[in-house]
Every structure is written in C-alpha cells, then in structure tokens.
Design an enzyme around this catalytic site. Structure first.
Site, PDB file in Angstrom:
ATOM      1  N   ARG A  59       0.559  -1.315   0.065  1.00 56.56           N
ATOM      2  CA  ARG A  59       0.022  -0.150  -0.203  1.00 56.56           C
ATOM      3  C   ARG A  59       0.703   1.247  -0.005  1.00 56.56           C
ATOM      4  O   ARG A  59       0.406   2.268  -0.770  1.00 56.56           O
ATOM      5  CB  ARG A  59      -0.865   0.046   1.240  1.00 56.56           C
ATOM      6  CG  ARG A  59      -2.090  -0.666   0.982  1.00 56.56           C
ATOM      7  CD  ARG A  59      -2.820  -1.048   2.589  1.00 56.56           C
ATOM      8  NE  ARG A  59      -1.711  -2.234   2.953  1.00 56.56           N
ATOM      9  CZ  ARG A  59      -1.824  -3.364   2.450  1.00 56.56           C
ATOM     10  NH1 ARG A  59      -2.919  -3.807   1.812  1.00 56.56           N
ATOM     11  NH2 ARG A  59      -0.890  -4.475   2.935  1.00 56.56           N
ATOM     12  N   THR A  60       1.859   1.248   0.881  1.00 58.96           N
ATOM     13  CA  THR A  60       2.489   2.405   1.040  1.00 58.96           C
ATOM     14  C   THR A  60       3.320   3.189  -0.263  1.00 58.96           C
ATOM     15  O   THR A  60       3.169   4.190  -0.810  1.00 58.96           O
ATOM     16  CB  THR A  60       3.314   2.622   2.145  1.00 58.96           C
ATOM     17  OG1 THR A  60       2.873   2.382   3.334  1.00 58.96           O
ATOM     18  CG2 THR A  60       4.251   4.071   2.484  1.00 58.96           C
ATOM     19  N   LYS A  89      25.917  -3.492  -1.011  1.00 58.43           N
ATOM     20  CA  LYS A  89      27.366  -3.242  -1.145  1.00 58.43           C
ATOM     21  C   LYS A  89      27.850  -2.462   0.132  1.00 58.43           C
ATOM     22  O   LYS A  89      29.022  -2.000   0.244  1.00 58.43           O
ATOM     23  CB  LYS A  89      27.772  -2.564  -2.557  1.00 58.43           C
ATOM     24  CG  LYS A  89      27.147  -3.283  -3.750  1.00 58.43           C
ATOM     25  CD  LYS A  89      27.766  -2.225  -4.723  1.00 58.43           C
ATOM     26  CE  LYS A  89      27.098  -2.944  -6.135  1.00 58.43           C
ATOM     27  NZ  LYS A  89      27.283  -1.883  -7.221  1.00 58.43           N
ATOM     28  N   ARG A 110      11.250   3.738   2.986  1.00 63.54           N
ATOM     29  CA  ARG A 110      10.916   2.559   4.239  1.00 63.54           C
ATOM     30  C   ARG A 110      12.216   1.959   4.289  1.00 63.54           C
ATOM     31  O   ARG A 110      12.831   1.315   3.456  1.00 63.54           O
ATOM     32  CB  ARG A 110       9.752   1.778   3.623  1.00 63.54           C
ATOM     33  CG  ARG A 110       9.582   0.685   4.661  1.00 63.54           C
ATOM     34  CD  ARG A 110       8.224   0.048   4.512  1.00 63.54           C
ATOM     35  NE  ARG A 110       7.164   0.739   4.743  1.00 63.54           N
ATOM     36  CZ  ARG A 110       5.788   0.254   4.885  1.00 63.54           C
ATOM     37  NH1 ARG A 110       5.664  -0.939   4.315  1.00 63.54           N
ATOM     38  NH2 ARG A 110       5.049   0.872   5.058  1.00 63.54           N
ATOM     39  N   HIS A 138       5.314   5.977  11.380  1.00 68.61           N
ATOM     40  CA  HIS A 138       4.737   6.015  10.176  1.00 68.61           C
ATOM     41  C   HIS A 138       4.015   7.156   9.842  1.00 68.61           C
ATOM     42  O   HIS A 138       2.786   6.799  10.065  1.00 68.61           O
ATOM     43  CB  HIS A 138       4.172   4.523   9.860  1.00 68.61           C
ATOM     44  CG  HIS A 138       3.802   4.043   8.743  1.00 68.61           C
ATOM     45  ND1 HIS A 138       3.843   5.040   7.452  1.00 68.61           N
ATOM     46  CD2 HIS A 138       3.332   2.884   8.216  1.00 68.61           C
ATOM     47  CE1 HIS A 138       3.627   4.105   6.609  1.00 68.61           C
ATOM     48  NE2 HIS A 138       3.244   2.862   6.858  1.00 68.61           N
TER      49      HIS A 138
HETATM   50  C1  NCD Z   1       2.258  -0.992   8.205  1.00 67.12           C
HETATM   51  C2  NCD Z   1       3.690  -0.998   8.445  1.00 67.12           C
HETATM   52  O1  NCD Z   1       4.317  -1.139   7.503  1.00 67.12           O
HETATM   53  O2  NCD Z   1       3.868  -0.393   9.504  1.00 67.12           O
HETATM   54  N1  NCD Z   1       1.616  -1.236   6.881  1.00 67.12           N
HETATM   55  C3  NCD Z   1       1.258  -0.408   6.072  1.00 67.12           C
HETATM   56  O3  NCD Z   1       2.290   0.875   5.580  1.00 67.12           O
HETATM   57  N2  NCD Z   1      -0.064  -0.149   5.578  1.00 67.12           N
HETATM   58  C4  NCD Z   1       1.429  -2.050   9.059  1.00 67.12           C
HETATM   59  C5  NCD Z   1       1.921  -3.452   9.383  1.00 67.12           C
HETATM   60  O4  NCD Z   1       2.890  -3.865   8.298  1.00 67.12           O
HETATM   61  O5  NCD Z   1       1.692  -4.279  10.085  1.00 67.12           O
END
Ligand code: NCD
Length: 311
Positions: A59-60, A89, A110, A138
């Site tokens: 999703r993100t 590397k 991320r 997040h």
């Molecule tokens: C979350 C995350 O990556 O922290 N997912 C997301 O971005 N919707 C929640 C999760 O992974 O449980």
C-alpha cells in the site's frame, strides 16, 4: 502560495503543527473531490518522486506512486532496497540521500532501522518522507488514518479509539497515538502484556491529560469504543520465533466481536492483516480498512504537492 510545508521533511507527526495537519486534510479532500469529478491533475508535472523501499510494502509504495502519477509527475523506484540497491554493497542511507537529491524532487523511504528516514534527510537537500522506519514512526499512515476517521465519523474530537494488537512494535500505532492525542480523542489500549504500548508513549499521553485505559480483553474494549484500530503482530520485529508463535493468535475480530461492540463501531486496520480480522467482517458496514487504504492516495497527493509547493 507557498505554505510552511514547502521543502519540509515529513519524518514524524510531532513536527507537524495542528494547522499543518489541517492543511494536509483540506488539500487531500480537495484532491479527492477533483479525482471524483474526473479531473486531470498536473500539479506535479515535471517533478520526480523516488520511492526507496528497504522493507516489504504494498500500500505505502503503490499509493505514493499512484499519488504522484495522478498529479502528472514521474516516479523512480527501488522496490527491493535490501536486495537490489547499493545498500547491499554497504552504501549508507546518508550517501543514498546525497545521490537522490540530484535524481528526484522528493523521496519516500521505508527502512527496517529506526531513524533511517532522518539519515536520508540529512544527506538530501530535497524533501524526504518517512514511509515507515523500523518500529519507529509511520507519519503518512497516521495522517491517512486521521483522514479516514474524519470521513467515517464526521469528526475526530470526542471519539474513543481502541488501538489493539502489537502496540509495542507497531509504528502505525506509535504515530497514530501521537497524532490523534492532539485531536481530543480518548484511548483504549488493547494488547497482550508482552506487546503493550511502550511506557514512555503512554506516560507522555497521560502527562498531556489524554485519557488512556488499558483493557487487554478485546470484547470489553470494543464495548466502550467508537473506533477499533486493529494491528498485525509484527513478526519481523521478534528475535524469538517461539515468542511470535505464542502471541500471533492473541486477537481475532469476528462478527461476534461486532455484536458485542458499541453500536456503529468503525473497524480500521493499516493492513496487511494476517488472522486478526476474519474475512466475514468485511461485509460489515463499519469495516473501513479497504476504504482506509484507498484514502492513502489523496492524503499522499496532498503531502507530495505541499512539500514540493505544487498544491
Ligand atoms: C504497516 C506498516 O508497514 O507499518 N503497513 C502499512 O504501511 N499499511 C502495518 C504493518 O505492516 O503491519
């Protein structure tokens, strides 16, 4: 008109003022209406977004990329940063920032290590958005969660929000608690003892006068709550696989849970879900988790355009 978000890194929710949060909500709503009306948006034409993902994401990453494309911009992407980028590397995140500033106008990262979005931002003079750093924060999820509560409930003030599941390791609940606390909500925290909300977070909420009740029993918690924010037990943060096995089935939301709940309960989840919400619940009108995921697009359109001055 340039706003205070122009050129800003979005690394946590604490550094956003309430006015800035409102601006993000209003801009997202404006973009959502424009998309609903079939408008073709070109706010980000000529701009490039880099998505740097060193941890799994559906999703993100996709909603950031969709947001950029819907604004007429371009996307460059490292989807498997751990395996396919120079991180393998030994390149530091800071050096990646030095590179990315000349390739892109804005970057989303991320990473499994808490603080790595800040490290990228230290290297890059272009805005950096934290798409999740380890068990840290997040912030963009918290913003889309807020947007979802406003849409589903009409207002956020006065709602009792139950944060449930892995409150120790879940970055969505860490950012979410900090952001929602400023909006006049009450909290119920529902977690197995081993996965309780970190004490400093709970203490700081209470110090700020926010009501926090700890209710480990899910049925008891939903009987008092307007919103259930369920989360996945974060398997990847466990050092002991046996401990994960012991805790993974701690909660399961079923139609029976909904029957025991306060009428009108809204159920949210940042997704992915594993076993903590049964698919039978998807039919329930208050099951908002897929609408919540869809809200990621306008909220991320708002963020991208505001930090680039293209709103
Ligand atoms: C979350 C995350 O990556 O922290 N997912 C997301 O971005 N919707 C929640 C999760 O992974 O449980």
């Amino acid at each position: 008109m340039a706003t205070s978000l122009l050129g800003r890194d979005i690394l946590d929710v604490q550094s956003l003022s309430n006015e800035e949060v409102k601006l993000i909500m209003d801009t997202a709503a404006r973009f959502e209406r424009a998309m609903d009306n079939g408008g073709r948006l070109m706010n980000m034409a000529g701009k490039t977004l880099a998505t740097l993902f060193f941890e799994p994401s559906t999703r993100t990453r996709l909603s950031f990329e969709t947001a950029m494309l819907r604004l007429g911009g371009s996307v460059i992407s490292v989807a498997d940063g751990g395996g396919s980028s120079s991180a393998k590397k030994g390149e530091t995140v800071y050096d990646t920032g030095k590179m990315i500033e000349s390739y892109a106008d804005v970057a989303v990262i991320r990473h499994p290590v808490t603080g790595s979005a800040a490290e990228l931002a230290a290297g890059s003079c272009k805005p950096v958005i934290n798409g999740g750093d380890g068990a840290g924060q997040h912030p963009t999820q918290a913003l889309l969660d807020l947007y979802t509560i406003i849409k589903e409930k009409g207002q956020v003030e006065g709602q009792t929000i139950c944060l449930a599941g892995d409150l120790k390791n879940g970055r969505t609940v860490h950012s979410g608690a900090a952001l929602l606390a400023r909006m006049g909500v009450k909290f119920v925290f529902t977690a197995p003892e081993a996965l309780a909300m970190p004490e400093p977070i709970t203490e700081s909420l209470r110090k700020d006068g926010v009501s926090v009740e700890i209710i480990p029993d899910l049925d008891e918690a939903v009987a008092k709550s307007d919103v259930l924010y369920m989360t996945r037990i974060q398997k990847e943060r466990f050092t002991d696989p046996a401990e994960y096995e012991r805790l993974k089935g701690s909660y399961e939301v079923t139609m029976q849970t909904v029957k025991n709940a306060k009428p009108g309960l809204t159920i949210m989840h940042p997704l992915p879900r594993v076993t903590e919400i049964k698919t039978e619940v998807d039919e329930y009108a208050g099951a908002a988790y897929f609408r919540q995921a869809a809200n990621g697009v306008p909220v991320r359109m708002a963020l991208l355009s505001l930090v680039c001055g293209c709103e």
